[in-house]
Design a protein around this motif. Structure first.
Motif, PDB file in Angstrom:
ATOM      1  N   PHE A   1      26.196  65.530  47.437  1.00 57.96           N
ATOM      2  CA  PHE A   1      26.196  65.755  45.991  1.00 57.96           C
ATOM      3  C   PHE A   1      27.320  66.705  45.572  1.00 57.96           C
ATOM      4  O   PHE A   1      28.108  66.409  44.662  1.00 57.96           O
ATOM      5  N   LEU A   2      27.426  67.846  46.254  1.00 57.09           N
ATOM      6  CA  LEU A   2      28.433  68.844  45.889  1.00 57.09           C
ATOM      7  C   LEU A   2      29.853  68.307  46.082  1.00 57.09           C
ATOM      8  O   LEU A   2      30.751  68.604  45.283  1.00 57.09           O
TER       9      LEU A   2
ATOM     10  N   VAL B   1      30.664  66.073  43.174  1.00 56.13           N
ATOM     11  CA  VAL B   1      30.926  66.920  42.001  1.00 56.13           C
ATOM     12  C   VAL B   1      32.320  67.514  42.113  1.00 56.13           C
ATOM     13  O   VAL B   1      33.102  67.520  41.149  1.00 56.13           O
TER      14      VAL B   1
ATOM     15  N   GLY C   1      26.295  63.137  41.709  1.00 62.43           N
ATOM     16  CA  GLY C   1      27.436  64.045  41.739  1.00 62.43           C
ATOM     17  C   GLY C   1      28.610  63.512  40.961  1.00 62.43           C
ATOM     18  O   GLY C   1      29.321  64.267  40.276  1.00 62.43           O
TER      19      GLY C   1
ATOM     20  N   CYS D   1      27.711  64.187  37.379  1.00 60.96           N
ATOM     21  CA  CYS D   1      27.606  65.609  37.042  1.00 60.96           C
ATOM     22  C   CYS D   1      28.962  66.307  37.014  1.00 60.96           C
ATOM     23  O   CYS D   1      29.133  67.294  36.280  1.00 60.96           O
TER      24      CYS D   1
END
Length: 701
Positions: free
Chosen positions: A261-262, A265, A387, A390
């Motif tokens: 996810f990070l 992003v 991600g 976001c």
């Protein structure tokens, strides 16, 4: 493990031996054809005709017997249905256990039929592949095309579980209803209203597993699992599954998903502001292509060493990844105050060097138990999609400007500072909570032998985590002296060994795999063109603000999961995956064509609609493409450094690098020509992928 000829003999149900595909006979035919062609006593056209007739005869034998056995099951179910009605009318609970056992007995008979179909389907695939390899023909394409698409096709009866669904439904419904009737004394709810068993029946579980293997189930979780190239191992034994349970740690899995996810992003948070940041540092707006693409350039190399590193450890590469990303984002943010485009690019290169997606995939494939692997795979895809949405949305919120000492915090630098802080927190969490699983080596894997009296669960497709077929010897003699070596593209002595060089991996790429990797390259190229140049295009034509661009990109990202739900749950169940593949490619092509600026003024509706068509179609295409890739790729490309996941990642990353480079190069002709200049190569690549798909279409089954 043994070669397929011996495996088939061991797995046959004794009383049905005469109705199986005569694999041994067809191998002898191939040997005879080879000798006859070498001495010039047989021509290739007659070989094709003769072998087609032989296959037709074998398939007809299988299908007629299969229909006969289905009729026997249907007759048994009709008789049980009469007993079932009698039990309901008399409300006689004492007879329910006896009736349940009778239905389970029919379920066991159904498992025998499923095993019969499965073994014959494998044999058919193997002999077709062997024919193509031996004679250099595209016979498989011809045979499947002419037989599978015919209105009276018997091939479909072998490759699809025709008629089995009704039998499975009857057994499932009646067993569930009997169980519920017994528990609620007649006031029961039908399986159609309440489909879940309070106590799952093991026979039904076995049937469902067999049907799912045979039909390559396209439910949403399975679809996302294929999307991530993280398919479950149908050959895994219960003992091995318990071994996975011992290695599984929920918090470690969560940390892997958080890393995914990070990283996504981190990839997309800078897209809305990259052009403005470049201009602030004295470069052209189109240098944003290099800024965005430099991360992908580094990822081309990082994917390889992270994949190799994951052979030895999971935690250490994740720690290294977090540190590199922390440094990279800090450099990205400091470039503003240092007024250096070089520092900016070095920061993004560091971010690319920290890409640990290969480790995230590998952890799920190796350490998550089979029963949870599809959910974890779906989580992997969902984390990446979330991600992606976001990143731009977060950039939209960072519209501020202030200084602390000599450090500037504004819309250009805050993405770097925020991500540096996020990776620092993640690094601390990782150090505290991650549990390094024990390593399992291939030496510890004990081959499973099948007993002639038992049902053998064998996947129709070679599973990505363990090969279906293997042999401890290079060649094994059968009873008549001919060799029993059945892997067309692989040496049987090497079939269980992972690929350890790019050259070896390339040799295992069949035309179908190469085309699927090219399609993956195409769709990633098209998506990157849409995303990476969005801020420049919308700023030039529509004078959009950074917030507007960020909202637009976030909305595109939010389409990923809904699209996967629709395709995985509905479209893939209504159409063949190869049909969805070709239709999606055509829609991507249409989206690219609609994006061109020709004559009429370029409008917001034209840009938004064309970008949406291109992006959504590419998303549909990605899921179906990777699903097909997981089926046609060699089993040897499932483990080791150069695995299928790495190859697809490299293809996609290379596409992003070239797309971002194209944007920067096109900038030399000015922003007015940027749109059309970048769309021309995208259109050429897309059209060529459609042509390549048509050439390999009949091998995608």
């Amino acid at each position: 493990m043994v070669a397929f000829g011996k495996k088939l003999r061991e797995s046959q149900i004794q009383e049905w031996q005469g109705y199986y595909l005569d694999y041994k006979l067809m191998k002898k035919k191939l040997n005879r054809y080879t000798q006859q062609i070498e001495v010039g006593t047989q021509n290739r056209h007659l070989v094709l005709k003769d072998f087609s007739i032989l296959l037709d005869s074998e398939i007809e034998k299988i299908v007629m017997f299969l229909l006969q056995q289905q009729g026997v099951l249907a007759s048994k179910l009709l008789n049980l249905g009469e007993q079932y009605d009698s039990v309901l009318q008399q409300v006689d609970g004492a007879k329910i256990p006896e009736l349940q056992e009778a239905y389970r007995s029919v379920g066991q008979d159904l498992l025998r039929i499923l095993s019969f179909v499965e073994m014959n389907a494998i044999g058919l695939r193997k002999i077709l592949k062997k024919f193509d390899k031996r004679f250099g023909y595209r016979f498989t394409d011809y045979y499947v095309k002419t037989r599978a698409n015919h209105p009276y096709s018997q091939l479909r009866q072998v490759c699809k579980q025709v008629g089995v669904g009704a039998v499975v439904g009857a057994i499932s419904r009646n067993l569930a209803d009997l169980q519920d009737f017994q528990q609620h004394c007649g006031n029961y709810i039908s399986i159609y209203d309440q489909p879940a068993f309070s106590h799952p029946d093991p026979v039904l579980d076995s049937i469902r597993a067999a049907v799912n293997r045979l039909s390559n189930s396209t439910s949403f979780l399975h679809y996302l699992g294929k999307h991530a190239l993280l398919m479950g191992d149908d050959l895994q034994s219960p003992s091995e599954d318990h071994a996975d349970d011992g290695r599984y740690h929920f918090m470690s899995l969560l940390l892997n998903l958080a890393n995914t996810f990070l990283y996504m992003v981190n990839t997309y948070i800078i897209v809305p502001t990259a052009d403005n940041y470049s201009m602030t540092l004295g470069a052209a707006a189109t240098v944003c292509g290099v800024v965005i693409g430099s991360m992908a350039v580094a990822q081309v190399f990082s994917s390889v060493y992270f994949s190799a590193w994951s052979n030895r450890s999971y935690m250490r590469p994740l720690v290294f990844s977090s540190i590199i990303l922390l440094v990279g984002n800090t450099l990205y943010a400091l470039a503003y105050d240092l007024n250096s485009i070089s520092v900016l690019l070095i920061g993004r290169l560091f971010c690319g060097l920290g890409s640990a997606r290969a480790v995230n995939r590998r952890y799920i494939s190796d350490c998550v138990p089979l029963k949870l692997r599809m959910q974890a795979s779906a989580g992997f895809v969902s984390a990446g999609a979330l991600g992606m949405a976001c990143g731009p949305a977060l950039a939209c919120l960072l519209q501020t400007n202030f200084k602390i000492y000599k450090l500037t915090f504004n819309e250009d630098t805050l993405p770097g500072w925020i991500m540096a802080l996020a990776w620092l927190i993640y690094l601390l969490w990782l150090s505290i909570s991650f549990k390094e699983p024990s390593r399992v080596t291939t030496e510890n894997i004990v081959p499973r032998e099948s007993n002639s009296g038992k049902i053998v669960n064998i996947s129709v497709e070679n599973g990505p985590t363990q090969p279906l077929l293997s042999n401890s010897k290079a060649k094994q003699k059968d009873g008549d002296g001919d060799t029993d070596c059945d892997d067309a593209e692989e040496n049987p002595t090497e079939i269980q060994k992972p690929v350890n060089s790019i050259v070896s991996a390339y040799r295992l790429l069949t035309p179908s795999v190469k085309v699927q990797l090219y399609i993956y390259f195409m769709l990633k190229y098209a998506m990157e063109i849409v995303l990476a140049e969005s801020s420049v295009i919308t700023g030039y034509y529509f004078i959009w603000s950074t917030s507007s661009v960020a909202i637009f990109l976030a909305c595109l990202g939010l389409t990923v999961l809904p699209v996967n739900v629709v395709v995985g749950s509905y479209i893939s169940n209504m159409f063949e995956e190869r049909q969805v593949l070709l239709a999606s490619e055509i829609l991507v092509c249409i989206g690219i064509l609609l994006s061109f600026h020709v004559l009429i003024p370029y409008s917001v509706p034209q840009y938004v609609s064309s970008a949406l068509i291109t992006f959504v179609s590419a998303e549909v295409l990605e899921g179906v493409n990777l699903s097909l890739l997981s089926r046609v790729m060699s089993s040897r490309l499932s483990r080791g450094t150069y695995n299928g996941g790495l190859l697809s990642t490299e293809a996609g990353t290379l596409a992003r690098v070239i797309a971002d480079g194209t944007i920067t190069l096109a900038g030399f002709w000015g922003e007015s020509k940027l749109l059309n200049t970048t769309l021309v190569p995208a259109l050429v690549i897309c059209v060529s992928s459609i042509v390549a798909t048509c050439f390999t279409y009949n091998s995608l089954y």
